[in-house]
Write an enzyme that holds these catalytic residues in place. Sequence first.
Site, short mmCIF file in Angstrom:
data_model
loop_
_atom_site.label_atom_id
_atom_site.label_comp_id
_atom_site.label_asym_id
_atom_site.label_seq_id
_atom_site.Cartn_x
_atom_site.Cartn_y
_atom_site.Cartn_z
N GLY A 240 0.82 -1.21 0.00
CA GLY A 240 0.00 0.00 0.00
C GLY A 240 0.85 1.26 0.00
O GLY A 240 0.65 2.17 -0.81
N ARG B 239 -0.88 2.97 -2.94
CA ARG B 239 -1.81 3.97 -2.40
C ARG B 239 -1.18 5.37 -2.41
O ARG B 239 -1.80 6.33 -1.96
CB ARG B 239 -2.23 3.58 -0.98
CG ARG B 239 -3.06 2.30 -0.95
CD ARG B 239 -3.32 1.82 0.46
NE ARG B 239 -4.15 0.61 0.44
CZ ARG B 239 -4.26 -0.23 1.48
NH1 ARG B 239 -3.61 0.00 2.60
NH2 ARG B 239 -5.04 -1.29 1.37
N GLY C 204 4.51 0.93 0.43
CA GLY C 204 5.90 0.55 0.14
C GLY C 204 6.74 0.49 1.41
O GLY C 204 7.85 -0.04 1.40
N ARG D 174 31.21 3.61 0.47
CA ARG D 174 30.08 3.78 1.40
C ARG D 174 29.18 2.54 1.42
O ARG D 174 28.68 2.15 2.49
CB ARG D 174 29.29 5.04 1.01
CG ARG D 174 30.12 6.29 1.25
CD ARG D 174 29.56 7.51 0.58
NE ARG D 174 30.46 8.64 0.77
CZ ARG D 174 30.40 9.77 0.07
NH1 ARG D 174 29.49 9.91 -0.88
NH2 ARG D 174 31.25 10.75 0.31
N HIS E 286 31.19 6.04 -3.73
CA HIS E 286 29.93 5.40 -3.33
C HIS E 286 30.15 3.92 -3.03
O HIS E 286 29.46 3.34 -2.19
CB HIS E 286 28.86 5.61 -4.40
CG HIS E 286 28.58 7.05 -4.65
ND1 HIS E 286 28.04 7.88 -3.71
CD2 HIS E 286 28.83 7.83 -5.74
CE1 HIS E 286 27.94 9.11 -4.20
NE2 HIS E 286 28.42 9.11 -5.43
N HIS F 204 23.97 6.10 -6.23
CA HIS F 204 24.74 6.32 -5.01
C HIS F 204 24.69 5.13 -4.04
O HIS F 204 25.66 4.88 -3.33
CB HIS F 204 24.22 7.56 -4.27
CG HIS F 204 24.58 8.84 -4.94
ND1 HIS F 204 24.51 10.07 -4.32
CD2 HIS F 204 25.02 9.10 -6.21
CE1 HIS F 204 24.89 11.03 -5.15
NE2 HIS F 204 25.20 10.47 -6.32
N ASN F 205 23.55 4.46 -3.96
CA ASN F 205 23.36 3.43 -2.93
C ASN F 205 23.44 2.01 -3.47
O ASN F 205 23.34 1.06 -2.70
CB ASN F 205 22.01 3.62 -2.22
CG ASN F 205 21.78 5.04 -1.77
OD1 ASN F 205 20.87 5.72 -2.25
ND2 ASN F 205 22.61 5.54 -0.86
N GLY G 253 6.14 -1.08 4.50
CA GLY G 253 6.31 -2.40 5.11
C GLY G 253 7.27 -3.27 4.31
O GLY G 253 8.14 -3.94 4.87
C1 RB5 Z 1 -2.02 -3.43 3.88
O1 RB5 Z 1 -3.23 -2.93 4.35
C2 RB5 Z 1 -0.91 -2.42 4.17
O2 RB5 Z 1 -0.66 -2.35 5.53
C3 RB5 Z 1 0.33 -2.79 3.41
O3 RB5 Z 1 0.06 -2.90 2.06
C4 RB5 Z 1 1.50 -1.83 3.50
O4 RB5 Z 1 1.11 -0.54 3.18
C5 RB5 Z 1 2.31 -1.91 4.72
O5 RB5 Z 1 3.33 -1.22 4.86
#
Ligand code: RB5
Length: 147
Positions: A66, A109, A68, A136, A133, A98-99, A70
């Site tokens: 949603g 989202r 990125g 690093r 780089h 660089h990384n 997590g």
């Molecule tokens: C799912 O609801 C949401 O938590 C997941 O996609 C993400 O955004 C988590 O970091």
Amino acid sequence: MKIILASDHAGLELRQALVGLLQEKGVSFQDVGPTTSESVDYPDFAKKVARAVAAGEYTLGVLVCGTGIGMSIVANKYRGIRAALCSTEFEARMAREHNDANILCLGQRVLGAGVAKGILEAFLATPFAGGKHARRVQMIREAESER
Ligand code: RB5
């Protein structure tokens, strides 16, 4: 170049749009799911991609959830993984240059598909700059060994 992609349910549609881009560009890839919009746990999918990239089976990985966030947190727990959460093409270029980032994380989202495709194209097209780089990035590896 060989790419591996995964998402959770909240990143499914954007991942499918990115798969379309890779097909258009003739880039070799493996899409490891999920295949339906049923709720899943993002760490399970981050793990698949992080392990495969860390093992050298793929050049680069792409993870979509949603936000990125997590996906990036989980992927960066794996030794040898430098996952970058990007929302602009500039960040994607810098993450590679660089990384030496080896996984791109994106939020469905957060980003429209057109913007996300541009970010992925920038990530794939930009080489690591090396030089100072590389020193690093080596320091990142040393930090990993303190875990
Ligand atoms: C799912 O609801 C949401 O938590 C997941 O996609 C993400 O955004 C988590 O970091």
